[in-house]
Design an enzyme around this catalytic site. Structure first.
Site, PDB file in Angstrom:
ATOM      1  N   GLY A  82       0.767  -1.310   0.053  1.00 52.83           N
ATOM      2  CA  GLY A  82       0.119   0.071  -0.114  1.00 52.83           C
ATOM      3  C   GLY A  82       0.828   1.266   0.056  1.00 52.83           C
ATOM      4  O   GLY A  82       0.446   2.170  -0.436  1.00 52.83           O
ATOM      5  N   ASP A  85       0.791   3.481   4.611  1.00 49.23           N
ATOM      6  CA  ASP A  85      -0.405   4.081   3.549  1.00 49.23           C
ATOM      7  C   ASP A  85      -1.307   4.592   4.855  1.00 49.23           C
ATOM      8  O   ASP A  85      -1.952   5.812   4.781  1.00 49.23           O
ATOM      9  CB  ASP A  85      -0.966   3.295   2.565  1.00 49.23           C
ATOM     10  CG  ASP A  85      -1.518   1.669   3.063  1.00 49.23           C
ATOM     11  OD1 ASP A  85      -1.063   1.393   4.439  1.00 49.23           O
ATOM     12  OD2 ASP A  85      -1.946   1.212   2.115  1.00 49.23           O
ATOM     13  N   ASP A 112      -4.808   2.342  10.712  1.00 46.99           N
ATOM     14  CA  ASP A 112      -6.214   1.797  11.118  1.00 46.99           C
ATOM     15  C   ASP A 112      -6.172   1.333  12.483  1.00 46.99           C
ATOM     16  O   ASP A 112      -6.614   2.038  13.407  1.00 46.99           O
ATOM     17  CB  ASP A 112      -6.478   0.917  10.002  1.00 46.99           C
ATOM     18  CG  ASP A 112      -8.058   0.681   9.999  1.00 46.99           C
ATOM     19  OD1 ASP A 112      -8.693   1.511   9.878  1.00 46.99           O
ATOM     20  OD2 ASP A 112      -8.345  -0.611   9.822  1.00 46.99           O
ATOM     21  N   GLY A 125      -4.319   0.003  14.188  1.00 45.46           N
ATOM     22  CA  GLY A 125      -2.834  -0.045  14.892  1.00 45.46           C
ATOM     23  C   GLY A 125      -1.969  -1.083  15.045  1.00 45.46           C
ATOM     24  O   GLY A 125      -0.703  -1.114  15.237  1.00 45.46           O
ATOM     25  N   THR A 172      -0.653  -3.289  12.588  1.00 45.08           N
ATOM     26  CA  THR A 172       0.460  -3.474  11.884  1.00 45.08           C
ATOM     27  C   THR A 172       1.661  -2.629  12.446  1.00 45.08           C
ATOM     28  O   THR A 172       2.796  -3.022  12.284  1.00 45.08           O
ATOM     29  CB  THR A 172       0.193  -2.941  10.349  1.00 45.08           C
ATOM     30  OG1 THR A 172      -1.106  -3.609  10.054  1.00 45.08           O
ATOM     31  CG2 THR A 172       1.111  -3.456   9.526  1.00 45.08           C
ATOM     32  N   LEU A 173       1.342  -1.295  12.462  1.00 48.74           N
ATOM     33  CA  LEU A 173       2.491  -0.568  12.869  1.00 48.74           C
ATOM     34  C   LEU A 173       3.096  -0.683  14.243  1.00 48.74           C
ATOM     35  O   LEU A 173       4.482  -0.744  14.465  1.00 48.74           O
ATOM     36  CB  LEU A 173       2.149   1.119  12.773  1.00 48.74           C
ATOM     37  CG  LEU A 173       2.489   1.641  11.332  1.00 48.74           C
ATOM     38  CD1 LEU A 173       1.873   3.029  11.165  1.00 48.74           C
ATOM     39  CD2 LEU A 173       3.823   1.415  10.838  1.00 48.74           C
ATOM     40  N   ASP A 197      -5.414   0.134  -2.135  1.00 46.49           N
ATOM     41  CA  ASP A 197      -6.454  -0.920  -3.074  1.00 46.49           C
ATOM     42  C   ASP A 197      -7.557  -1.149  -2.319  1.00 46.49           C
ATOM     43  O   ASP A 197      -7.677  -1.231  -1.264  1.00 46.49           O
ATOM     44  CB  ASP A 197      -5.740  -2.370  -3.366  1.00 46.49           C
ATOM     45  CG  ASP A 197      -5.412  -3.223  -2.164  1.00 46.49           C
ATOM     46  OD1 ASP A 197      -5.233  -2.802  -1.148  1.00 46.49           O
ATOM     47  OD2 ASP A 197      -6.124  -4.362  -2.299  1.00 46.49           O
TER      48      ASP A 197
HETATM   49  P1  IMP Z   1      -3.876  -1.753  10.894  1.00 50.51           P
HETATM   50  O1  IMP Z   1      -3.471  -0.627  11.243  1.00 50.51           O
HETATM   51  O2  IMP Z   1      -3.085  -2.835  11.520  1.00 50.51           O
HETATM   52  O3  IMP Z   1      -5.474  -2.118  11.027  1.00 50.51           O
HETATM   53  O4  IMP Z   1      -3.728  -1.857   9.430  1.00 50.51           O
HETATM   54  C1  IMP Z   1      -3.552  -0.870   8.596  1.00 50.51           C
HETATM   55  C2  IMP Z   1      -3.729  -1.630   7.140  1.00 50.51           C
HETATM   56  O5  IMP Z   1      -5.131  -2.003   6.604  1.00 50.51           O
HETATM   57  C3  IMP Z   1      -3.231  -0.695   6.054  1.00 50.51           C
HETATM   58  O6  IMP Z   1      -1.840  -0.487   5.834  1.00 50.51           O
HETATM   59  C4  IMP Z   1      -4.029  -0.887   4.707  1.00 50.51           C
HETATM   60  O7  IMP Z   1      -3.331  -2.121   4.199  1.00 50.51           O
HETATM   61  C5  IMP Z   1      -5.278  -1.740   5.340  1.00 50.51           C
HETATM   62  N1  IMP Z   1      -6.478  -0.679   5.292  1.00 50.51           N
HETATM   63  C6  IMP Z   1      -7.016  -0.074   6.366  1.00 50.51           C
HETATM   64  N2  IMP Z   1      -7.927   0.787   5.886  1.00 50.51           N
HETATM   65  C7  IMP Z   1      -7.900   0.557   4.692  1.00 50.51           C
HETATM   66  C8  IMP Z   1      -8.639   1.443   3.581  1.00 50.51           C
HETATM   67  O8  IMP Z   1      -9.475   2.119   3.936  1.00 50.51           O
HETATM   68  N3  IMP Z   1      -8.624   0.925   2.358  1.00 50.51           N
HETATM   69  C9  IMP Z   1      -7.544  -0.044   2.036  1.00 50.51           C
HETATM   70  N4  IMP Z   1      -7.018  -0.778   2.982  1.00 50.51           N
HETATM   71  C10 IMP Z   1      -7.097  -0.310   4.112  1.00 50.51           C
HETATM   72 MG    MG Z   2      -1.041  -2.103   4.415  1.00 50.95          MG
END
Ligand code: IMP
Ligand code: MG
Length: 190
Positions: free
Chosen positions: A56, A115, A118, A120, A122-123, A174
Site C-alpha cells: 500500500g 499508507d 487503522d 494500529g 500493523t505499525l 487498493d
Molecule cells: P492496521 O492499522 O493494522 O489495522 O492496518 C492498516 C492496514 O489496513 C493498512 O496498511 C491497509 O493495508 C489496510 N487498510 C486499512 N484501511 C484501509 C482502507 O480504507 N483501504 C484500504 N486498505 C485499508
Molecule cells: Mg497495508
C-alpha cells in the site's frame, strides 16, 4: 506526437472513476508531501533508512523520498511486507514479516512508512520488530490516519491526512487489488 501524448495523460488523470468520491487530489497530496518532508527533515538526521510497508505505501514512499531529497536528506530504502497468519477475517492480530527483515538496521535511524494507520496492529507490531532488529530509533510516518478505528494504542509521529472511518482507495491503496494506480485518494461508496 509528444503534445498528443501529454493531452491524453491530462485527460486520463483528471477523469475520476465515477463510483469513487475524491477526497484528496494529486495536487493536494503533492503539496502535503512537501510539507511533511520539510517537517521530517527538521526531525531526522541527514542520512536515514526508509522502511515502507508493501504494497500500500509504495507510491507514497516513492513520492515522499523525492520530497526528502528536495529537503536535503539521503535515504537507503528497505521494503517489507507484513501479513496476517491464517484467515484475515478472524483478525487474530498475529502478524508476520513475509519478506526478509531488512539487514543492517543496527544503529540506524529508521523512517517507517505505511499508507494507513487503522487499528494500529500493523505499525505497533512492525515498530517493535524493527527495534528488536537493532534500529537505533524509529520515526513513523503514515499517509492517512483513521483514529476512530484504533484498537491497539499507537500514534504515528507524522500524519499526512486524518480521515474519518471511510474505506479509501487510490495512490497505491487498493480494494481487492484494484485502484492502486489512481493518482488521487478517494472513498468507496457506502
Ligand atoms: P492496521 O492499522 O493494522 O489495522 O492496518 C492498516 C492496514 O489496513 C493498512 O496498511 C491497509 O493495508 C489496510 N487498510 C486499512 N484501511 C484501509 C482502507 O480504507 N483501504 C484500504 N486498505 C485499508
Ligand atoms: Mg497495508
Amino acid at each position: 506526437m509528444s503534445a498528443k501524448k501529454a493531452h491524453f495523460i491530462v485527460q486520463t488523470a483528471s477523469a475520476p472513476d465515477p463510483e469513487i468520491e475524491v477526497l484528496f487530489s494529486a495536487d493536494q497530496i503533492a503539496s502535503r508531501l512537501d510539507e511533511l518532508a520539510e517537517s521530517l527533515a527538521k526531525r531526522l538526521p541527514s542520512e536515514i533508512v526508509v522502511v515502507p510497508l508493501l504494497k500500500g505505501s509504495f507510491m507514497f514512499a516513492a513520492d515522499l523520498m523525492r520530497m526528502l531529497h528536495k529537503h536535503g536528506l539521503t535515504c537507503r530504502v528497505e521494503f517489507i511486507t507484513v501479513s496476517s497468519y491464517g484467515n484475515d477475517t478472524t483478525s487474530s492480530g498475529e502478524l508476520k514479516i513475509s519478506s526478509d527483515l531488512p539487514e543492517d538496521l543496527v544503529g540506524n535511524i529508521v523512517l517507517l512508512i505505511d499508507d494507513i494507520l487503522d487499528t494500529g496492529r500493523t505499525l505497533h507490531w512492525t515498530h517493535d520488530n524493527l527495534l528488536a532488529a537493532g534500529a537505533a530509533e524509529i520515526v513513523t510516518c503514515v499517509l492517512l490516519d483513521k483514529p476512530s478505528r484504533r484498537i491497539v494504542p499507537f500514534e504515528a509521529d507524522f500524519v499526512g491526512f486524518t480521515i474519518p472511518d471511510r474505506f479509501v482507495v487510490g495512490y497505491g491503496i487498493d480494494y481487492a487489488q484494484r485502484y492502486r494506480e489512481l493518482p488521487y485518494i478517494g472513498a468507496m461508496p457506502g
